[in-house]
Write a protein that holds these residues in place. Structure first.
Motif, PDB file in Angstrom:
ATOM      1  N   LEU A   5      24.728  28.782  48.821  1.00 26.45           N
ATOM      2  CA  LEU A   5      26.079  28.264  48.619  1.00 26.45           C
ATOM      3  C   LEU A   5      26.932  28.693  49.802  1.00 26.45           C
ATOM      4  O   LEU A   5      26.956  29.882  50.150  1.00 26.45           O
ATOM      5  CB  LEU A   5      26.684  28.806  47.327  1.00 26.45           C
ATOM      6  N   THR A   6      27.604  27.739  50.418  1.00 23.48           N
ATOM      7  CA  THR A   6      28.508  28.032  51.531  1.00 23.48           C
ATOM      8  C   THR A   6      29.920  27.643  51.132  1.00 23.48           C
ATOM      9  O   THR A   6      30.157  26.532  50.646  1.00 23.48           O
ATOM     10  CB  THR A   6      28.096  27.265  52.801  1.00 23.48           C
ATOM     11  N   LEU A   7      30.851  28.579  51.309  1.00 24.85           N
ATOM     12  CA  LEU A   7      32.262  28.346  51.029  1.00 24.85           C
ATOM     13  C   LEU A   7      33.030  28.367  52.339  1.00 24.85           C
ATOM     14  O   LEU A   7      32.860  29.291  53.147  1.00 24.85           O
ATOM     15  CB  LEU A   7      32.809  29.426  50.094  1.00 24.85           C
ATOM     16  N   VAL A   8      33.880  27.389  52.554  1.00 29.62           N
ATOM     17  CA  VAL A   8      34.675  27.294  53.776  1.00 29.62           C
ATOM     18  C   VAL A   8      36.142  27.144  53.394  1.00 29.62           C
ATOM     19  O   VAL A   8      36.512  26.210  52.667  1.00 29.62           O
ATOM     20  CB  VAL A   8      34.228  26.098  54.648  1.00 29.62           C
ATOM     21  N   ASN A   9      36.952  28.089  53.849  1.00 26.35           N
ATOM     22  CA  ASN A   9      38.398  28.074  53.571  1.00 26.35           C
ATOM     23  C   ASN A   9      38.682  28.050  52.067  1.00 26.35           C
ATOM     24  O   ASN A   9      39.687  27.476  51.631  1.00 26.35           O
ATOM     25  CB  ASN A   9      39.083  26.869  54.241  1.00 26.35           C
ATOM     26  N   PHE A  10      37.822  28.683  51.302  1.00 31.38           N
ATOM     27  CA  PHE A  10      37.954  28.667  49.846  1.00 31.38           C
ATOM     28  C   PHE A  10      38.374  30.043  49.352  1.00 31.38           C
ATOM     29  O   PHE A  10      37.643  31.023  49.494  1.00 31.38           O
ATOM     30  CB  PHE A  10      36.637  28.248  49.195  1.00 31.38           C
ATOM     31  N   LYS A  11      39.581  30.114  48.830  1.00 34.07           N
ATOM     32  CA  LYS A  11      40.126  31.332  48.235  1.00 34.07           C
ATOM     33  C   LYS A  11      40.011  32.529  49.169  1.00 34.07           C
ATOM     34  O   LYS A  11      40.623  32.547  50.221  1.00 34.07           O
ATOM     35  CB  LYS A  11      39.483  31.574  46.872  1.00 34.07           C
ATOM     36  N   ALA A  12      39.177  33.532  48.834  1.00 35.61           N
ATOM     37  CA  ALA A  12      39.135  34.767  49.628  1.00 35.61           C
ATOM     38  C   ALA A  12      38.350  34.619  50.923  1.00 35.61           C
ATOM     39  O   ALA A  12      38.371  35.532  51.758  1.00 35.61           O
ATOM     40  CB  ALA A  12      38.514  35.898  48.793  1.00 35.61           C
ATOM     41  N   PHE A  13      37.680  33.497  51.136  1.00 34.12           N
ATOM     42  CA  PHE A  13      36.721  33.408  52.221  1.00 34.12           C
ATOM     43  C   PHE A  13      37.071  32.325  53.239  1.00 34.12           C
ATOM     44  O   PHE A  13      37.163  31.150  52.879  1.00 34.12           O
ATOM     45  CB  PHE A  13      35.326  33.114  51.664  1.00 34.12           C
ATOM     46  N   PRO A  14      37.231  32.711  54.524  1.00 25.25           N
ATOM     47  CA  PRO A  14      37.299  31.683  55.559  1.00 25.25           C
ATOM     48  C   PRO A  14      35.955  30.980  55.700  1.00 25.25           C
ATOM     49  O   PRO A  14      35.883  29.782  55.914  1.00 25.25           O
ATOM     50  CB  PRO A  14      37.663  32.468  56.824  1.00 25.25           C
ATOM     51  N   ARG A  15      34.864  31.766  55.568  1.00 20.88           N
ATOM     52  CA  ARG A  15      33.512  31.198  55.533  1.00 20.88           C
ATOM     53  C   ARG A  15      32.563  32.225  54.914  1.00 20.88           C
ATOM     54  O   ARG A  15      32.573  33.390  55.288  1.00 20.88           O
ATOM     55  CB  ARG A  15      33.019  30.793  56.917  1.00 20.88           C
ATOM     56  N   LEU A  16      31.776  31.780  53.979  1.00 21.00           N
ATOM     57  CA  LEU A  16      30.786  32.639  53.335  1.00 21.00           C
ATOM     58  C   LEU A  16      29.520  31.834  53.106  1.00 21.00           C
ATOM     59  O   LEU A  16      29.563  30.753  52.527  1.00 21.00           O
ATOM     60  CB  LEU A  16      31.307  33.160  51.985  1.00 21.00           C
ATOM     61  N   GLU A  17      28.394  32.364  53.572  1.00 23.49           N
ATOM     62  CA  GLU A  17      27.090  31.756  53.312  1.00 23.49           C
ATOM     63  C   GLU A  17      26.304  32.720  52.436  1.00 23.49           C
ATOM     64  O   GLU A  17      26.011  33.839  52.847  1.00 23.49           O
ATOM     65  CB  GLU A  17      26.351  31.459  54.613  1.00 23.49           C
ATOM     66  N   LEU A  18      25.983  32.290  51.232  1.00 24.86           N
ATOM     67  CA  LEU A  18      25.433  33.189  50.224  1.00 24.86           C
ATOM     68  C   LEU A  18      24.104  32.653  49.701  1.00 24.86           C
ATOM     69  O   LEU A  18      24.068  31.632  49.023  1.00 24.86           O
ATOM     70  CB  LEU A  18      26.426  33.328  49.069  1.00 24.86           C
ATOM     71  N   LEU A  25      22.710  38.618  41.224  1.00 27.17           N
ATOM     72  CA  LEU A  25      23.728  39.542  40.748  1.00 27.17           C
ATOM     73  C   LEU A  25      24.838  39.631  41.788  1.00 27.17           C
ATOM     74  O   LEU A  25      24.578  39.880  42.967  1.00 27.17           O
ATOM     75  CB  LEU A  25      23.148  40.934  40.516  1.00 27.17           C
ATOM     76  N   LEU A  26      26.073  39.446  41.339  1.00 27.77           N
ATOM     77  CA  LEU A  26      27.257  39.603  42.179  1.00 27.77           C
ATOM     78  C   LEU A  26      27.937  40.891  41.742  1.00 27.77           C
ATOM     79  O   LEU A  26      28.410  40.999  40.612  1.00 27.77           O
ATOM     80  CB  LEU A  26      28.200  38.410  42.009  1.00 27.77           C
ATOM     81  N   THR A  27      27.976  41.877  42.628  1.00 30.63           N
ATOM     82  CA  THR A  27      28.539  43.175  42.296  1.00 30.63           C
ATOM     83  C   THR A  27      29.605  43.535  43.319  1.00 30.63           C
ATOM     84  O   THR A  27      29.740  42.880  44.353  1.00 30.63           O
ATOM     85  CB  THR A  27      27.454  44.267  42.300  1.00 30.63           C
ATOM     86  N   GLY A  28      30.351  44.593  43.045  1.00 32.89           N
ATOM     87  CA  GLY A  28      31.305  45.067  44.039  1.00 32.89           C
ATOM     88  C   GLY A  28      32.680  45.312  43.467  1.00 32.89           C
ATOM     89  O   GLY A  28      32.911  45.279  42.257  1.00 32.89           O
ATOM     90  N   LEU A  29      33.608  45.551  44.390  1.00 36.73           N
ATOM     91  CA  LEU A  29      34.947  45.955  44.020  1.00 36.73           C
ATOM     92  C   LEU A  29      35.710  44.816  43.359  1.00 36.73           C
ATOM     93  O   LEU A  29      35.393  43.636  43.538  1.00 36.73           O
ATOM     94  CB  LEU A  29      35.703  46.438  45.264  1.00 36.73           C
ATOM     95  N   ASN A  30      36.742  45.185  42.609  1.00 40.35           N
ATOM     96  CA  ASN A  30      37.620  44.171  42.016  1.00 40.35           C
ATOM     97  C   ASN A  30      38.327  43.386  43.107  1.00 40.35           C
ATOM     98  O   ASN A  30      38.654  43.913  44.171  1.00 40.35           O
ATOM     99  CB  ASN A  30      38.650  44.834  41.102  1.00 40.35           C
ATOM    100  N   SER A  31      38.558  42.104  42.836  1.00 41.60           N
ATOM    101  CA  SER A  31      39.281  41.209  43.755  1.00 41.60           C
ATOM    102  C   SER A  31      38.631  41.146  45.129  1.00 41.60           C
ATOM    103  O   SER A  31      39.320  41.041  46.153  1.00 41.60           O
ATOM    104  CB  SER A  31      40.745  41.656  43.890  1.00 41.60           C
ATOM    105  N   SER A  32      37.300  41.198  45.158  1.00 37.92           N
ATOM    106  CA  SER A  32      36.587  41.101  46.437  1.00 37.92           C
ATOM    107  C   SER A  32      35.925  39.748  46.632  1.00 37.92           C
ATOM    108  O   SER A  32      35.255  39.532  47.643  1.00 37.92           O
ATOM    109  CB  SER A  32      35.533  42.217  46.536  1.00 37.92           C
ATOM    110  N   HIS A  77      42.259  29.035  51.725  1.00 35.40           N
ATOM    111  CA  HIS A  77      42.318  30.385  52.286  1.00 35.40           C
ATOM    112  C   HIS A  77      43.560  30.542  53.169  1.00 35.40           C
ATOM    113  O   HIS A  77      43.914  29.643  53.927  1.00 35.40           O
ATOM    114  CB  HIS A  77      41.059  30.652  53.108  1.00 35.40           C
ATOM    115  N   ASP A  78      44.210  31.708  53.073  1.00 37.44           N
ATOM    116  CA  ASP A  78      45.472  31.927  53.788  1.00 37.44           C
ATOM    117  C   ASP A  78      45.338  31.717  55.284  1.00 37.44           C
ATOM    118  O   ASP A  78      46.210  31.112  55.924  1.00 37.44           O
ATOM    119  CB  ASP A  78      45.992  33.348  53.513  1.00 37.44           C
ATOM    120  N   ASP A  79      44.276  32.234  55.862  1.00 31.44           N
ATOM    121  CA  ASP A  79      44.063  32.106  57.304  1.00 31.44           C
ATOM    122  C   ASP A  79      42.949  31.102  57.571  1.00 31.44           C
ATOM    123  O   ASP A  79      41.947  31.412  58.220  1.00 31.44           O
ATOM    124  CB  ASP A  79      43.710  33.477  57.915  1.00 31.44           C
ATOM    125  N   PHE A  80      43.147  29.889  57.052  1.00 30.86           N
ATOM    126  CA  PHE A  80      42.103  28.878  57.161  1.00 30.86           C
ATOM    127  C   PHE A  80      41.795  28.582  58.622  1.00 30.86           C
ATOM    128  O   PHE A  80      42.669  28.633  59.496  1.00 30.86           O
ATOM    129  CB  PHE A  80      42.502  27.594  56.430  1.00 30.86           C
TER     130      PHE A  80
END
Length: 374
Positions: A5-18, A25-32, A77-80
């Protein structure tokens, strides 16, 4: 199955390839950004189901049955940044790319003159992927709480086989499909008296609370169903007396939709779960992980957000015991890096051990112990 899954300019991510696996399992800090991954998958399902059912022009429907993301302003994303690889346009775009045998690009335009609209015009690079038509469940962290009655909707629970994002249709689903058999395989509990769904549900629920049993029945003349618990004489409780959920506590009712979703999984299913460990004791959390791993082993794709090291360790044990192949368990750790979120992916080996243990990754027990021993 979705492999990436790739997210571009979506919410917290300018770009994320997952990368995604049979069990992710998706783990980690709150609001990350963990929830954004689940929301992106649910958003696509919500948007194109709506387009098919209403005949509307395809677009990202930001508010609907599965997710309520607000407006286009909230999603961008804020800094798209530029997304020339997705669309040759000067306008900001939000991109969602699914790898599922082929690459499918969903690209939505952000209209700066209408930033508060909750539908974004979108284009699709090719035919819609199969996952938009496969059996699907999405259970939010905010699930049903103990109540006297629950809704009875034939269209949702029976015709669509959907439990509801809060699991509110689980009791009606269980009532109607009580005699449906859980196929022979990892999901079938060996201690259940039969392979029927109700018996299998009770057997798995007894992993969380020994001796518990369930009844789901219609309230005649109403649009409601009733759930009750019995306890088989355990813990000094009278075995003949049924207990309403409001007199039992949160844990069992909160866990029930997760158990039914897993037992109802098919090899084509996509199941999104938020915090399946909520309101469960540590052993119950570990057993819940065993059930989720069993659903993945049957061929369903499970994407799970969790804050529990017991869930993590339950999955690791499933790998060590051979119930799940190492490559089938994908673990992502989300953490802030000062300018956004980064994702670290510890690899699981055949012994259930992790190739790396990043700082902040389920290490608070050791940190606290060090302070106690200091």
């Amino acid at each position: 199955m979705i492999t990436r899954l790739t997210l571009v300019n979506f919410k917290a991510f300018p770009r994320l390839e997952l990368p995604l696996g049979p069990l992710t399992l998706l783990t980690g800090l709150n609001s990350s950004g963990k929830s954004s991954v689940l929301q992106a998958l649910a958003l696509l399902r919500q948007s194109f189901e709506n387009a098919r059912s209403t005949g509307a022009v395809a677009g990202l429907l930001l508010n609907g049955e599965l997710v309520e993301l607000g407006t286009a302003r909230d999603v961008l994303h804020d800094d798209f940044g530029p997304a020339d690889d997705l669309l040759d346009s000067d306008a900001p775009v939000v991109g969602l790319v699914i790898e599922a045998g082929e690459s499918i690009r969903f690209v939505a335009l952000y209209d700066s003159e209408e930033p508060d609209e909750d539908v974004m015009q979108a284009s699709v690079s090719s035919e819609l992927p199969q996952f938009l038509d496969t059996p699907f469940q999405y259970l939010h962290a905010d699930r049903i709480t103990p109540a006297v009655t629950y809704p009875r909707s034939r269209q949702v629970a029976i015709d669509r086989g959907f439990l509801g994002v809060r699991g509110e249709h689980t009791v009606n689903y269980l009532r109607h499909f009580a005699e449906r058999e859980v196929p022979d395989g990892p999901l079938r509990h060996p201690d259940a008296p039969s392979p029927q769904l109700l018996d299998q549900t009770v057997a798995w629920m007894q992993e969380l609370c020994p001796g518990v049993n369930l009844q789901a029945s219609a309230v005649e003349g109403t649009d409601f169903v009733r759930l009750s618990y019995g306890f088989g004489g355990t813990a000094g409780i009278n075995a003949t007396r049924r207990r309403r959920p409001t007199n039992v506590g949160f844990g069992l009712t909160y866990a029930l939709p997760i158990v039914v979703a897993c037992l109802s999984a098919t090899p084509e299913s996509l199941i999104l779960l938020e915090n399946p460990e909520a309101h469960l004791h540590p052993k119950g959390q570990s057993r819940m992980a065993a059930l989720i791993s069993a659903a993945a082993a049957t061929g369903a794709q499970m994407v799970v957000e969790t804050h529990s090291d017991h869930v993590l360790n339950g999955v690791r044990l499933a790998v060590k015991r051979g119930a799940l192949q190492p490559d089938d368990a994908v673990i992502h750790f989300f953490r802030g890096n000062g300018s956004g979120a980064e994702v670290i992916t510890p690899r699981v080996d055949k012994d259930g051990m992790l190739a790396q243990w990043p700082e902040g990754f389920f290490d608070e027990w050791e940190n606290s112990l060090d302070q106690l021993l200091d």
